[in-house]
Design a protein around this motif. Structure first.
Motif, mmCIF file in Angstrom:
data_model
loop_
_atom_site.group_PDB
_atom_site.id
_atom_site.type_symbol
_atom_site.label_atom_id
_atom_site.label_comp_id
_atom_site.label_asym_id
_atom_site.label_seq_id
_atom_site.Cartn_x
_atom_site.Cartn_y
_atom_site.Cartn_z
ATOM 1 N N LEU A 98 96.210 67.528 91.018
ATOM 2 C CA LEU A 98 96.374 65.825 91.062
ATOM 3 C C LEU A 98 97.123 65.122 92.192
ATOM 4 O O LEU A 98 96.828 63.963 92.439
ATOM 5 N N VAL A 99 98.080 65.924 92.518
ATOM 6 C CA VAL A 99 98.891 65.362 93.529
ATOM 7 C C VAL A 99 98.966 66.147 94.805
ATOM 8 O O VAL A 99 99.238 67.221 94.828
ATOM 9 N N THR A 108 97.532 60.529 94.920
ATOM 10 C CA THR A 108 97.023 61.022 93.595
ATOM 11 C C THR A 108 95.672 60.175 93.052
ATOM 12 O O THR A 108 95.283 59.334 93.848
ATOM 13 N N ASP A 109 95.163 60.545 92.004
ATOM 14 C CA ASP A 109 94.392 59.621 91.238
ATOM 15 C C ASP A 109 95.208 59.087 90.036
ATOM 16 O O ASP A 109 95.405 59.768 89.103
ATOM 17 N N ASP A 110 95.419 58.102 90.147
ATOM 18 C CA ASP A 110 96.564 57.423 88.988
ATOM 19 C C ASP A 110 96.199 57.481 87.617
ATOM 20 O O ASP A 110 96.856 57.787 86.803
ATOM 21 N N ALA A 111 94.802 56.912 87.420
ATOM 22 C CA ALA A 111 94.223 56.972 86.048
ATOM 23 C C ALA A 111 94.354 58.504 85.528
ATOM 24 O O ALA A 111 94.716 58.636 84.359
ATOM 25 N N ALA A 112 93.632 59.439 86.618
ATOM 26 C CA ALA A 112 93.792 60.885 85.926
ATOM 27 C C ALA A 112 95.031 61.409 85.738
ATOM 28 O O ALA A 112 95.323 62.129 84.876
ATOM 29 N N ALA A 115 96.509 62.891 82.276
ATOM 30 C CA ALA A 115 97.031 64.357 82.235
ATOM 31 C C ALA A 115 98.503 64.097 81.518
ATOM 32 O O ALA A 115 98.813 65.023 80.952
ATOM 33 N N VAL A 116 99.277 63.272 81.869
ATOM 34 C CA VAL A 116 100.500 63.102 81.200
ATOM 35 C C VAL A 116 100.414 63.218 79.589
ATOM 36 O O VAL A 116 101.082 63.623 79.036
ATOM 37 N N ALA A 119 110.579 68.625 83.392
ATOM 38 C CA ALA A 119 110.644 69.062 84.965
ATOM 39 C C ALA A 119 110.174 70.433 85.198
ATOM 40 O O ALA A 119 109.760 70.627 86.528
ATOM 41 N N SER A 120 109.612 71.112 84.160
ATOM 42 C CA SER A 120 108.690 72.180 84.420
ATOM 43 C C SER A 120 107.418 72.426 83.669
ATOM 44 O O SER A 120 106.856 73.599 83.679
ATOM 45 N N LEU A 121 106.869 71.051 83.162
ATOM 46 C CA LEU A 121 105.691 71.388 82.497
ATOM 47 C C LEU A 121 104.659 71.072 83.458
ATOM 48 O O LEU A 121 104.517 69.891 83.970
ATOM 49 N N ALA A 122 103.554 71.971 83.597
ATOM 50 C CA ALA A 122 102.572 71.789 84.509
ATOM 51 C C ALA A 122 101.691 70.679 83.891
ATOM 52 O O ALA A 122 101.403 70.531 82.695
ATOM 53 N N LEU A 123 101.017 69.947 84.922
ATOM 54 C CA LEU A 123 100.028 69.093 84.293
ATOM 55 C C LEU A 123 98.512 69.374 84.790
ATOM 56 O O LEU A 123 98.460 69.747 86.027
ATOM 57 N N GLN A 124 97.820 69.407 84.049
ATOM 58 C CA GLN A 124 96.336 69.624 84.277
ATOM 59 C C GLN A 124 95.365 68.518 84.468
ATOM 60 O O GLN A 124 95.349 67.554 83.791
ATOM 61 N N ALA A 125 94.615 68.841 85.564
ATOM 62 C CA ALA A 125 93.520 67.776 85.717
ATOM 63 C C ALA A 125 92.449 68.120 84.687
ATOM 64 O O ALA A 125 92.112 69.261 84.364
ATOM 65 N N GLU A 126 91.670 66.931 84.405
ATOM 66 C CA GLU A 126 90.701 67.351 83.507
ATOM 67 C C GLU A 126 89.460 68.049 84.149
ATOM 68 O O GLU A 126 89.300 67.875 85.506
ATOM 69 N N SER A 127 88.644 68.776 83.364
ATOM 70 C CA SER A 127 87.873 69.735 84.019
ATOM 71 C C SER A 127 86.442 68.927 83.964
ATOM 72 O O SER A 127 86.214 67.837 83.305
#
Ligand SMILES: Cc1cc2nc3c(=O)[nH]c(=O)nc-3n(C[C@H](O)[C@H](O)[C@H](O)COP(=O)(O)OP(=O)(O)OC[C@H]3O[C@@H](n4cnc5c(N)ncnc54)[C@H](O)[C@@H]3O)c2cc1C
Length: 393
Positions: free
Chosen positions: A82-83, A152-156, A160-161, A385-393
């Motif tokens: 995402l970033v 990034t894609d701000d909405a995505a 994700a958050v 600070a250590s949680l991965a963020l996933q982009a939508e598939s």
């Protein structure tokens, strides 16, 4: 039966999602109420940059820049889909306001605040490479600097958050429009409207993350809470045909010397932004013809290929900054986030004014620190600070 939560968050923009994630990670029960859709407000209309904000150095906002650069480094790790790191090109012409030595100084400080890691290094683009810069005008060009920042894609990112928050147990109700908040001795009663009708819930504390609607929400609260005088300043972007291969360009608008970014965006070119004081209903904000002309003018000034047919605007959108109400120009006003509690000892309502997409996680952490006296302590179930963020598939 009335629903009960420890925390209710008003607004499903990046700040609402960030606070929900931080609260759920600390083990709190949390409900997010969003009147339209996730990222329906400012969080889908930003410049989509995850950056320290090079120009904030001039205003002396070193803490803001340092914090944003720290968050940038973290998001590059936590959300690599995402970033993305991008080269930013900063051309200096004979008539550019800042001289090459000033840019060099700014970029050195920027790299220093980022911790002088490998990714933060900048360089001067050699003259014999200028013809590779996406057709950038070279008449009167003195120097071109290249430094790294992120896009990034701000909405995505917001989705994700929020998804991460929901995975940790946060609830989201949408569309759900907050109508009234009654603060009382034990917390607050929040009244909201959904498609099914009026609903109410009880909570220990409320976070007002309503972005440009922030003071409208405060008008629905009893007893009347403190408010900051703010001005809404709209920023427009245009999307035009044609793409940039090399990266993002950081330019000085010929009309007023404000910073304008020209960025590759989904195979097209995104140009922004403007600063126009806005008075009215935030839901009605629209790009103005003069703003569109200003951005087209800036693009054509630096990229001669946009002086002809390719100038057709495919899309334009406007977002609203929440800035402290002051007499000076919006460009020079502080971008620091302000957190305003209804009371200092044990806040029942905390309001977020302003802020940066980039720093959402740090802002959420600061919100939770303010609310510590108001919420029960739980064993944390995760660390943002250590949680991965996933982009939508
Ligand atoms: C033009 C522009 C460019 C920017 N560029 C960048 C950038 O490149 N990088 C960066 O880091 N930052 C940037 N920013 C800043 C960043 O975009 C904002 O700080 C951030 O998106 C604000 O998020 P938010 O959650 O506070 O507000 P919003 O995203 O506006 O969310 C508020 C939400 O509250 C909801 N809401 C309002 N009232 C109610 C109610 N009564 N009940 C329920 N829901 C309600 C709204 O529907 C909305 O979804 C930019 C800002 C602007 C305006």
């Amino acid at each position: 039966m009335t629903d009960r939560y420890e925390l209710v968050v008003i607004g499903g923009g990046i700040h609402g999602a960030g606070v929900a994630q931080a609260a759920a990670a600390q083990g709190h029960s949390v409900l997010v109420l969003e009147q339209t859709a996730l990222a329906a407000g400012t969080s889908s209309r930003s410049s989509k940059l995850i950056h320290g904000g090079l120009r904030y150095l001039e205003g002396g906002h070193l803490n803001l820049v340092r914090e944003c650069l720290h968050e940038r480094a973290l998001l590059l790790k936590l959300a690599p889909d995402l970033v993305k790191l991008r080269p930013f090109y900063l051309p200096v012409y004979r008539d550019t306001h800042r001289r090459p030595w000033e840019i060099r100084l700014g970029l050195s400080l920027y790299a220093l605040l980022a911790g002088i890691d490998k990714i933060s290094r900048y360089h001067r683009v050699p003259r014999h490479h200028w013809d590779r810069l996406d057709g950038l005008a070279t008449d009167g060009l003195d120097a071109v600097f290249c430094y790294p920042d992120a896009q990034t894609d701000d909405a995505a990112l917001t989705r994700a958050v929020m998804h991460s928050a929901q995975t940790l147990g946060a609830e989201l109700r949408m569309p759900a429009s907050v109508q009234q908040v009654e603060c009382h001795a034990k917390g607050a009663t929040v009244h909201y409207r959904t498609a099914q009708g009026s609903v109410q819930c009880e909570c220990l504390a409320v976070v007002n993350a309503a972005g440009p609607w922030v003071n409208q929400v405060l008008q629905k609260v009893t007893p009347v809470p403190p408010q900051l005088a703010v001005e809404l300043v709209q920023g427009t972007h245009i999307l035009v045909r044609g793409t940039l291969i090399q990266g993002i360009y950081y330019l000085e608008a010929p009309r007023d010397r404000r910073a304008v970014f020209v960025m590759p965006w989904r195979g097209k070119t995104l140009v922004g932004t403007t600063e126009t004081v806005f008075r009215g209903d935030p839901a009605q904000v629209q790009p103005l013809q003069d703003e569109i002309d200003y951005l087209r003018e800036t693009l054509a000034h630096y990229f001669p290929r946009y002086r002809s047919g390719e100038r057709q605007v495919l899309q334009a959108f406007a977002g609203l900054r929440v800035l402290p109400a002051q007499a000076d120009s919006p460009f020079s006003r502080s971008r620091e986030t302000v957190l305003l509690p209804d009371r200092t000892d044990k806040p029942q309502l905390l309001t977020i004014y302003g802020g940066k997409l980039t720093a959402y996680r740090a802002t959420a952490a600061a919100v939770m620190a303010h609310l510590r006296p108001s919420l029960p302590a739980h064993k944390a179930i995760a660390d943002t600070a250590s949680l991965a963020l996933q982009a939508e598939s």
